[in-house]
Scaffold this motif. Structure first.
Motif, PDB file in Angstrom:
ATOM      1  N   GLU A  42      10.920   1.369  -5.001  1.00 31.06           N
ATOM      2  CA  GLU A  42      10.015   2.617  -5.591  1.00 31.06           C
ATOM      3  C   GLU A  42      10.050   3.538  -5.868  1.00 31.06           C
ATOM      4  O   GLU A  42       9.371   4.074  -6.928  1.00 31.06           O
ATOM      5  N   ASP A  44       0.436  -1.028   0.021  1.00 32.82           N
ATOM      6  CA  ASP A  44      -0.336   0.132  -0.052  1.00 32.82           C
ATOM      7  C   ASP A  44       1.017   1.264   0.045  1.00 32.82           C
ATOM      8  O   ASP A  44       0.157   2.406  -0.849  1.00 32.82           O
ATOM      9  N   ILE A  45       1.683   1.189   0.999  1.00 31.65           N
ATOM     10  CA  ILE A  45       2.858   2.710   0.958  1.00 31.65           C
ATOM     11  C   ILE A  45       3.377   2.583  -0.377  1.00 31.65           C
ATOM     12  O   ILE A  45       3.605   3.685  -1.067  1.00 31.65           O
ATOM     13  N   GLU A  96       6.886   7.979   2.969  1.00 31.00           N
ATOM     14  CA  GLU A  96       5.955   8.702   2.846  1.00 31.00           C
ATOM     15  C   GLU A  96       6.072  10.545   2.500  1.00 31.00           C
ATOM     16  O   GLU A  96       5.868  11.370   2.232  1.00 31.00           O
ATOM     17  N   ALA A 150       2.711   2.070  -3.084  1.00 28.99           N
ATOM     18  CA  ALA A 150       1.798   2.364  -4.366  1.00 28.99           C
ATOM     19  C   ALA A 150       1.592   3.684  -4.535  1.00 28.99           C
ATOM     20  O   ALA A 150       1.780   4.536  -4.930  1.00 28.99           O
ATOM     21  N   ARG A 151       1.728   4.539  -3.279  1.00 24.11           N
ATOM     22  CA  ARG A 151       1.531   5.303  -3.258  1.00 24.11           C
ATOM     23  C   ARG A 151       2.587   6.680  -3.403  1.00 24.11           C
ATOM     24  O   ARG A 151       2.926   8.093  -3.253  1.00 24.11           O
ATOM     25  N   VAL A 152       3.956   6.031  -2.957  1.00 26.03           N
ATOM     26  CA  VAL A 152       4.983   6.842  -3.254  1.00 26.03           C
ATOM     27  C   VAL A 152       5.961   6.586  -4.244  1.00 26.03           C
ATOM     28  O   VAL A 152       6.641   6.853  -5.045  1.00 26.03           O
ATOM     29  N   ASN A 153       5.218   5.861  -5.296  1.00 24.98           N
ATOM     30  CA  ASN A 153       6.014   5.038  -6.500  1.00 24.98           C
ATOM     31  C   ASN A 153       6.058   6.624  -7.513  1.00 24.98           C
ATOM     32  O   ASN A 153       5.227   6.460  -8.030  1.00 24.98           O
ATOM     33  N   ASN A 154       7.590   5.949  -7.982  1.00 22.26           N
ATOM     34  CA  ASN A 154       7.783   7.012  -8.763  1.00 22.26           C
ATOM     35  C   ASN A 154       8.289   6.763 -10.518  1.00 22.26           C
ATOM     36  O   ASN A 154       8.230   6.994 -11.463  1.00 22.26           O
ATOM     37  N   HIS A 174       8.383  11.432   0.021  1.00 17.58           N
ATOM     38  CA  HIS A 174       7.989  11.793  -1.269  1.00 17.58           C
ATOM     39  C   HIS A 174       7.090  12.652  -1.292  1.00 17.58           C
ATOM     40  O   HIS A 174       6.704  13.844  -2.680  1.00 17.58           O
ATOM     41  N   ALA A 175       6.730  13.351  -0.134  1.00 19.05           N
ATOM     42  CA  ALA A 175       5.778  14.386   0.386  1.00 19.05           C
ATOM     43  C   ALA A 175       5.830  15.844  -0.750  1.00 19.05           C
ATOM     44  O   ALA A 175       5.922  16.909  -1.116  1.00 19.05           O
ATOM     45  N   ARG A 210       7.694   4.287   8.304  1.00 22.53           N
ATOM     46  CA  ARG A 210       6.496   5.504   8.206  1.00 22.53           C
ATOM     47  C   ARG A 210       6.892   6.687   7.096  1.00 22.53           C
ATOM     48  O   ARG A 210       6.129   7.989   6.549  1.00 22.53           O
TER      49      ARG A 210
END
Length: 308
Positions: free
Chosen positions: A259, A9-10, A221, A12-16, A224-225, A218
């Motif tokens: 990722e 899940d993580i 993310e 997918a959220r940080v994938n570049n 990445h943000a 954690r």
């Protein structure tokens, strides 16, 4: 253990993957633009230079815990040898055998894989025994000069050294960012201080290696943000060790390198920098941390310098 759903899940959220094109081999180093470097140069005020590398020595940080990652073995190949005949200029030469990630280093994008893949959906088997990394090798890294930001998590906790079981969280990074009085921005290189290196500097290699504070599952993310270009810290393992999730080894490595395509550094000496930043009351600076271009390398030694 298989990678849990939380990891996927993580991921997918940080994938570049594909963000900078299907052929991209440098990942978040793309974020270090000419404009970013010009802004980084403007942070230089006093000209104070702080080296961040450990000396390369045979009794270095490696204890044998990581197979094959040997401390530098220095050998003289010539000592005052008059190679052009008696009475001519004499030369001394030397050679070294070492793990590319033995001391202060960058992990390259092929240092880890998961599920058979590397960054940008490249097959893991593109790393071979004879050629090393046939794609994504450390030699592809563009010049690593940018604004550096020290996030002194230990100082934000009111201590010189975080305990071995401390997982650095996004909340810790927020607190250190507030202490720094600056906002981490796109293209920055973030240096996270835990104080763990104090063990090694005091002569205790075993305490330095294990147990170790480090980055939590954690935190990718958070980086990445903010579009961080690279991250380094002052520990042997980078992420918390033993892992915070039992049986889940090196998940932060996989999230950063595979990722996100983001280099990460270990064994950086941040003690002098922490003192300098506290003394000058500012935690951003110009950072030069060029990767040695070992063709096919999965990592590289580095001698970073912060200029305040």
């Amino acid at each position: 253990m298989p990678l849990p759903q939380e990891f996927h899940d993580i991921a997918a959220r940080v994938n570049n993957w594909g963000r900078w094109g299907a052929d991209d081999e440098i990942g978040t180093l793309n974020l270090i633009t000419d404009e970013v470097v010009r802004a980084a140069a403007a942070t230089v005020r006093s000209g104070r230079r702080v080296p961040l590398a450990l000396p390369l020595r045979q009794d270095g940080v490696q204890t044998g815990m990581i197979p094959g990652r040997v401390n530098p073995l220095h050998t003289m190949t010539a000592v005052n040898q008059e190679i052009f005949g008696p009475g001519t200029v004499a030369t001394s030469d030397d050679a070294v055998t070492m793990g590319l990630q033995a001391a202060t280093h960058w992990d390259g994008l092929t240092h880890v894989s998961h599920s058979g893949r590397l960054y940008n959906d490249r097959p893991a088997d593109t790393v071979t025994a004879h050629a090393g990394a046939t794609v994504l090798g450390i030699e592809k890294a563009t010049p690593i000069t940018s604004r550096g930001v020290l996030l002194d998590v230990a100082r934000a906790h009111g201590t010189d050294l975080l305990p071995g079981g401390h997982a650095v969280t996004p909340e810790d990074l927020d607190a250190a960012e507030e202490l720094a009085g600056t906002t981490v921005r796109s293209g920055d290189i973030v240096l996270v201080r835990t104080g763990q290196l104090r063990h090694y500097l005091a002569g205790d290699r075993q305490a330095y290696a294990f147990p170790s504070p480090g980055l939590s599952l954690r935190t990718p993310e958070w980086f990445h943000a903010r579009d961080v270009a690279a991250v380094a810290n002052d520990t042997l393992t980078f992420e918390i060790f033993p892992p915070e999730v039992e049986g889940l080894w090196m998940p932060v490595h996989a999230l950063h390198l595979v990722e996100m395509g983001m280099l990460q550094g270990q064994n950086w000496n941040l003690e002098g920098l922490a003192a300098a930043c506290a003394e000058e009351g500012r935690y951003s600076f110009f950072l030069s941390a060029m990767a040695e271009p070992f063709v096919g390398g999965s990592g590289t030694p580095v001698a970073p310098v912060a200029v305040l």
